[in-house]
Design an enzyme around this catalytic site. Structure first.
Site, short mmCIF file in Angstrom:
data_model
loop_
_atom_site.label_atom_id
_atom_site.label_comp_id
_atom_site.label_asym_id
_atom_site.label_seq_id
_atom_site.Cartn_x
_atom_site.Cartn_y
_atom_site.Cartn_z
N ASP A 199 -5.99 -3.71 -2.00
CA ASP A 199 -4.91 -3.50 -1.13
C ASP A 199 -4.06 -4.45 -0.42
OD1 ASP A 199 -3.52 -2.27 1.42
OD2 ASP A 199 -4.67 -0.43 0.50
N SER B 97 1.01 -1.16 0.10
CA SER B 97 -0.01 -0.04 -0.02
C SER B 97 1.00 1.13 -0.02
CB SER B 97 -0.93 -0.08 1.30
OG SER B 97 -2.12 0.88 0.98
#
Length: 276
Positions: free
Chosen positions: A186, A42
């Site tokens: 993510d 991320s």
């Protein structure tokens, strides 16, 4: 010794904080950016990719604190406590970790978000270079349908911007990213840091903007993973935001306005650390 640098998730504020800490460590004669392996999740995937450019740490830091150099960002609201509570309610019927990830993936695929092209443009503007670095870079994402993790590297045949966009696709906030007929979300849905992908390194430095907080239940929590790395002989240093950095990042790490304060606080924290 083989060195690994693990950079965890944490939104725009996390990107800035990580950059600041790395710059502060270098200020103190402890530059860790030359690691043999970098694992990015991320926010950490953004910084990991930025480290592969020709820009120095000072230049990357300037891109966080100087408004005229900052990348174009989209505003998003993220209350971590509410986010966690919403996920807990959604996942109440999910038993195994695999079921949890698939449930989150379903949520991500159905959510109304900005167009994928608009979000990709943000990632493009963040990265000084769109080419994969020569050293080992592992960018972690999660298949939104199967819930299985996917690690992208320079041998994956995947565009670097797409890999970073996938790793940064917060469910319900940003759109999943289509790569090779699959859609990815993510990498923090597997683990906020995914430090286990540094296994085999003799020395591991972990920067964790969220500390030990995991967004969803996981079988790879940071504390347990660090124990495993140490049990296998690795020296592991874990850096989490101190009080000043937590205040600078604030309650919404996705807010672009956190970048300047978080980077400055991170640099001050990095200068005061002794990790070697």
């Amino acid at each position: 010794m083989t060195e690994a640098l693990v950079l965890g998730g944490g939104g725009a504020g996390g990107i800035a904080w990580i950059t600041g800490v790395l710059a502060g460590l270098a200020d103190a004669g402890q530059d860790v950016t030359g690691a043999d392996v970098i694992v990015g999740t991320s926010a950490g995937s953004t910084v990991a990719a930025q480290l592969g450019s020709d820009l120095s740490l000072d230049e990357l830091f300037a891109r966080q604190v100087e408004p005229e150099l900052q990348s174009a960002e989209l505003m998003a609201e993220l209350d971590l406590e509410k986010f966690g509570a919403d996920f807990a309610a959604m996942l109440r019927d999910a038993g195994t970790v695999a079921e949890v990830r698939r449930a989150v993936g379903g949520y991500a695929l159905e959510a109304a978000t900005v167009p994928a092209s608009e979000r990709r443009a943000v990632i493009e503007s963040r990265l000084p270079s769109h080419a994969w670095p020569e050293r080992t870079l592992k960018i972690v994402a999660v298949d939104a349908e199967s819930g299985e993790p996917r690690v992208f590297d320079n041998a994956s045949g995947v565009d670097l911007v797409d890999a970073v966009a996938a790793s940064c696709a917060v469910p319900g906030v940003w759109p999943p990213v289509a790569i090779g007929g699959r859609r990815y979300m993510d990498g923090g849905i597997r683990s906020a840091a995914n430090a286990d992908y540094a296994a085999g390194a003799s020395r591991v430095v972990v920067l964790a903007p969220l500390g030990g907080v995991e967004l969803v239940p996981t079988d790879r929590p940071l504390d347990r993973t660090v124990e495993e790395l140490r049990a296998n002989g690795a020296e592991v240093a874990v850096i989490e935001p101190d009080e000043a950095s937590r205040t600078a990042i604030g309650p919404n790490p996705l807010d672009p306005a956190t970048r300047g304060p978080a980077a400055e606080a991170g640099r001050a924290q990095g200068r005061a650390l002794r990790i070697r």
